[in-house]
Design a protein around this motif. Structure first.
Motif, mmCIF file in Angstrom:
data_model
loop_
_atom_site.group_PDB
_atom_site.id
_atom_site.type_symbol
_atom_site.label_atom_id
_atom_site.label_comp_id
_atom_site.label_asym_id
_atom_site.label_seq_id
_atom_site.Cartn_x
_atom_site.Cartn_y
_atom_site.Cartn_z
ATOM 1 N N ALA A 121 -6.490 -6.814 2.250
ATOM 2 C CA ALA A 121 -6.980 -5.744 1.377
ATOM 3 C C ALA A 121 -8.447 -5.442 1.619
ATOM 4 C CB ALA A 121 -6.751 -6.118 -0.082
ATOM 5 N N SER A 122 -9.216 -6.463 1.960
ATOM 6 C CA SER A 122 -10.648 -6.244 2.184
ATOM 7 C C SER A 122 -10.965 -6.046 3.657
ATOM 8 C CB SER A 122 -11.442 -7.450 1.665
ATOM 9 O OG SER A 122 -11.041 -8.646 2.341
ATOM 10 N N GLY A 123 -9.955 -6.211 4.492
ATOM 11 C CA GLY A 123 -10.174 -6.072 5.917
ATOM 12 C C GLY A 123 -9.545 -4.798 6.461
ATOM 13 N N ARG A 124 -8.459 -4.931 7.225
ATOM 14 C CA ARG A 124 -7.880 -3.780 7.923
ATOM 15 C C ARG A 124 -7.302 -2.722 6.987
ATOM 16 N NH1 ARG A 124 -2.312 -4.008 8.494
ATOM 17 N NH2 ARG A 124 -1.318 -5.956 7.803
ATOM 18 N N LEU A 125 -6.995 -3.107 5.728
ATOM 19 C CA LEU A 125 -6.429 -2.131 4.787
ATOM 20 C C LEU A 125 -7.450 -1.652 3.755
ATOM 21 C CD1 LEU A 125 -2.906 -3.702 4.031
ATOM 22 C CD2 LEU A 125 -3.461 -1.859 5.619
ATOM 23 N N VAL B 228 -6.778 1.056 0.772
ATOM 24 C CA VAL B 228 -6.800 0.652 -0.640
ATOM 25 C C VAL B 228 -7.741 1.554 -1.430
ATOM 26 C CG1 VAL B 228 -7.480 -1.184 -2.225
ATOM 27 C CG2 VAL B 228 -6.152 -1.754 -0.180
ATOM 28 N N THR B 229 -8.881 1.859 -0.869
ATOM 29 C CA THR B 229 -9.825 2.743 -1.547
ATOM 30 C C THR B 229 -9.206 4.131 -1.771
ATOM 31 O OG1 THR B 229 -11.695 1.596 -0.564
ATOM 32 C CG2 THR B 229 -12.105 3.802 -1.422
ATOM 33 N N ARG B 230 -8.571 4.682 -0.741
ATOM 34 C CA ARG B 230 -7.926 5.988 -0.889
ATOM 35 C C ARG B 230 -6.780 5.926 -1.898
ATOM 36 N NH1 ARG B 230 -8.413 6.099 4.817
ATOM 37 N NH2 ARG B 230 -6.169 5.660 5.052
ATOM 38 N N GLY B 231 -6.054 4.814 -1.871
ATOM 39 C CA GLY B 231 -4.922 4.676 -2.796
ATOM 40 C C GLY B 231 -5.374 4.643 -4.237
ATOM 41 N N LYS B 232 -6.449 3.938 -4.519
ATOM 42 C CA LYS B 232 -6.960 3.886 -5.899
ATOM 43 C C LYS B 232 -7.463 5.239 -6.367
ATOM 44 C CE LYS B 232 -8.236 -0.978 -6.275
ATOM 45 N NZ LYS B 232 -9.326 -1.957 -6.574
ATOM 46 N N ASP C 196 1.704 2.488 -12.412
ATOM 47 C CA ASP C 196 2.395 1.477 -11.609
ATOM 48 C C ASP C 196 1.745 1.357 -10.235
ATOM 49 O OD1 ASP C 196 4.195 0.988 -13.637
ATOM 50 O OD2 ASP C 196 5.655 2.460 -12.914
ATOM 51 N N ALA C 197 1.309 2.481 -9.686
ATOM 52 C CA ALA C 197 0.650 2.455 -8.381
ATOM 53 C C ALA C 197 -0.618 1.603 -8.441
ATOM 54 C CB ALA C 197 0.315 3.867 -7.928
ATOM 55 N N CYS C 198 -1.377 1.719 -9.531
ATOM 56 C CA CYS C 198 -2.595 0.914 -9.676
ATOM 57 C C CYS C 198 -2.262 -0.577 -9.767
ATOM 58 C CB CYS C 198 -3.363 1.353 -10.918
ATOM 59 S SG CYS C 198 -4.105 2.994 -10.757
ATOM 60 N N ARG C 199 -1.178 -0.933 -10.474
ATOM 61 C CA ARG C 199 -0.790 -2.343 -10.572
ATOM 62 C C ARG C 199 -0.390 -2.901 -9.202
ATOM 63 N NH1 ARG C 199 1.016 -0.718 -15.811
ATOM 64 N NH2 ARG C 199 3.040 0.010 -15.032
ATOM 65 N N VAL C 200 0.305 -2.052 -8.399
ATOM 66 C CA VAL C 200 0.702 -2.488 -7.066
ATOM 67 C C VAL C 200 -0.527 -2.736 -6.195
ATOM 68 C CG1 VAL C 200 1.809 -1.703 -4.930
ATOM 69 C CG2 VAL C 200 2.987 -1.423 -7.107
ATOM 70 N N LEU C 201 -1.507 -1.878 -6.267
ATOM 71 C CA LEU C 201 -2.728 -2.061 -5.475
ATOM 72 C C LEU C 201 -3.495 -3.305 -5.926
ATOM 73 C CD1 LEU C 201 -3.893 1.664 -5.231
ATOM 74 C CD2 LEU C 201 -3.028 0.231 -3.363
ATOM 75 N N SER C 202 -3.475 -3.569 -7.219
ATOM 76 C CA SER C 202 -4.129 -4.796 -7.714
ATOM 77 C C SER C 202 -3.425 -6.037 -7.179
ATOM 78 C CB SER C 202 -4.121 -4.814 -9.243
ATOM 79 O OG SER C 202 -4.917 -3.767 -9.761
ATOM 80 N N GLU C 203 -2.094 -5.986 -7.133
ATOM 81 C CA GLU C 203 -1.339 -7.114 -6.587
ATOM 82 C C GLU C 203 -1.623 -7.287 -5.107
ATOM 83 O OE1 GLU C 203 3.207 -8.937 -6.624
ATOM 84 O OE2 GLU C 203 2.613 -7.305 -7.962
ATOM 85 N N LEU C 204 -1.757 -6.191 -4.401
ATOM 86 C CA LEU C 204 -2.110 -6.264 -2.982
ATOM 87 C C LEU C 204 -3.416 -7.007 -2.791
ATOM 88 C CD1 LEU C 204 -2.069 -5.478 0.026
ATOM 89 C CD2 LEU C 204 -2.881 -3.208 -0.635
ATOM 90 N N GLN C 205 -4.404 -6.699 -3.620
ATOM 91 C CA GLN C 205 -5.707 -7.350 -3.490
ATOM 92 C C GLN C 205 -5.636 -8.831 -3.873
ATOM 93 O OE1 GLN C 205 -7.832 -4.361 -5.956
ATOM 94 N NE2 GLN C 205 -9.203 -4.087 -4.205
ATOM 95 N N GLU C 206 -4.764 -9.159 -4.846
ATOM 96 C CA GLU C 206 -4.653 -10.544 -5.293
ATOM 97 C C GLU C 206 -3.865 -11.405 -4.315
ATOM 98 O OE1 GLU C 206 -2.922 -10.453 -9.154
ATOM 99 O OE2 GLU C 206 -4.606 -9.384 -10.076
ATOM 100 N N VAL C 207 -2.742 -10.883 -3.813
ATOM 101 C CA VAL C 207 -1.856 -11.677 -2.961
ATOM 102 C C VAL C 207 -2.347 -11.703 -1.522
ATOM 103 C CG1 VAL C 207 0.523 -11.902 -2.115
ATOM 104 C CG2 VAL C 207 0.100 -11.158 -4.456
ATOM 105 N N TYR D 233 0.832 -1.197 0.000
ATOM 106 C CA TYR D 233 0.000 0.000 0.000
ATOM 107 C C TYR D 233 0.878 1.264 0.000
ATOM 108 C CZ TYR D 233 -2.451 4.016 1.784
ATOM 109 O OH TYR D 233 -2.910 5.298 1.937
ATOM 110 N N PHE D 234 1.859 1.321 0.904
ATOM 111 C CA PHE D 234 2.713 2.514 0.974
ATOM 112 C C PHE D 234 3.605 2.638 -0.270
ATOM 113 C CE2 PHE D 234 1.754 2.006 5.562
ATOM 114 C CZ PHE D 234 1.207 3.279 5.767
ATOM 115 N N LEU D 235 3.906 1.499 -0.912
ATOM 116 C CA LEU D 235 4.631 1.560 -2.179
ATOM 117 C C LEU D 235 3.793 2.279 -3.228
ATOM 118 C CD1 LEU D 235 6.901 0.847 -4.120
ATOM 119 C CD2 LEU D 235 5.894 -1.444 -4.371
ATOM 120 N N SER D 236 2.487 2.003 -3.263
ATOM 121 C CA SER D 236 1.625 2.710 -4.220
ATOM 122 C C SER D 236 1.598 4.207 -3.926
ATOM 123 C CB SER D 236 0.198 2.146 -4.165
ATOM 124 O OG SER D 236 -0.469 2.530 -2.969
#
Length: 293
Positions: free
Chosen positions: A275-279, A283-287, A259-270, A245-248
């Motif tokens: 991503a759907s819980g405490r972060l 994630v919403t703000r980052g996108k 690149d920031a969007c790709r990193v956030l997508s990877e966060l949600q996948e990995v 998240y902070f990388l994005s």
């Protein structure tokens, strides 16, 4: 150009002297003025042309060897000689003033150059302005300014805990420095904590917080490196999802939104649970910040 001017002025005097030889009291006075002017001219020559030759003062008009000089002169010849001497005096005063003015300007330029200070340039972008006691890389750090006594006192007031868990204590000390906004000191301590206790669970915390300390210190490029390394080296670490998240965030600051969007997508996948819980809010703000579709 100066030599021609001086030669012309002196040639005029020499030629005038060849025209008439002073015989009256007025002529003798003129002769003294000419002698004084010649001395001043030579002084100017030494100032304008140091080490120069006296050839600049040789008259350009030579007297005719076969033409005898007459002791008698007319009043008009004397008047002409006086007028020429007056002109010579004015020219000499102008030239002397120019020399003095140029010398004054040169002195001002030299003073400015002597007073100029060139700040030292560091080729190491990660070099720290200050390092707390016991922090790493102290031998590679160049002090470029006298430390602020107030800052030194503030850093010294933050102590490392002694719980018996060295890895925990090292991280908590770095966290306290970061929380107090002593970012360079925090960066050094967190690097040390992650290196000295690489197998400790707090290593993931230390590397993630190191990236955040760079971000807060206005160094997104260094932050992106630290955060990516934490994700790559400790993908199962407790703060690996946070580092993505902070990388994005760092990439957005570097104007790399795609690149920031790709990193956030990877966060949600990995890390879908994180991503759907405490972060999820982050994630919403980052996108939104990266203009992700």
């Amino acid at each position: 150009m100066k030599s021609v001017l001086l030669s012309t002025l002196c040639a005029s005097v020499s030629a005038s002297l060849l025209i008439a030889t002073p015989v009256s009291a007025q002529d003798r006075n003129v002769g003294k003025r000419v002698d004084r002017l010649e001395q001043e001219m030579r002084a100017v020559q030494r100032k304008v042309f140091p080490g120069g030759s006296s050839r600049f003062f040789e008259p350009e008009i030579k007297p005719d060897a076969e033409t005898p000089t007459t002791p008698a002169t007319t009043s008009s010849a004397v008047s002409d000689l006086i007028a020429r001497v007056d002109a010579l005096e004015r020219s000499l005063a102008t030239l002397t003033g120019q020399v003095e003015e140029n010398g004054f300007r040169l002195k001002k330029i030299e003073d400015k150059l002597a007073a100029a200070e060139v700040p030292p340039v560091s080729t190491n972008p990660g070099q720290l302005s200050a390092i707390p006691s016991g922090a790493p890389d102290a031998e590679n750090t160049q002090t470029t300014a006298t430390p602020d006594p107030e800052r030194v006192t503030g850093v010294e007031s933050i102590v490392m805990p002694e719980t018996g868990d060295a890895g925990e204590d090292a991280y908590i000390y770095g966290y306290r420095l970061w929380e107090a906004k002593y970012y360079p000191e925090a960066q050094a301590q967190l690097k040390k904590a992650a290196t000295d206790h690489s197998e400790h669970r707090r290593a993931s915390f230390a590397k993630n917080l190191l990236g955040r300390a760079y971000l807060d210190d206005g160094k997104p490029a260094l932050a992106s490196v630290a955060l990516y390394e934490n994700y790559q080296e400790l993908p199962r670490g407790e703060r690996a999802p946070d580092s993505l998240y902070f990388l994005s965030t760092a990439l957005v600051q570097l104007n790399k939104k795609a690149d920031a969007c790709r990193v956030l997508s990877e966060l949600q996948e990995v890390y879908p649970s994180a991503a759907s819980g405490r972060l999820s809010a982050r994630v919403t703000r980052g996108k939104a910040a990266a203009d992700c579709s």
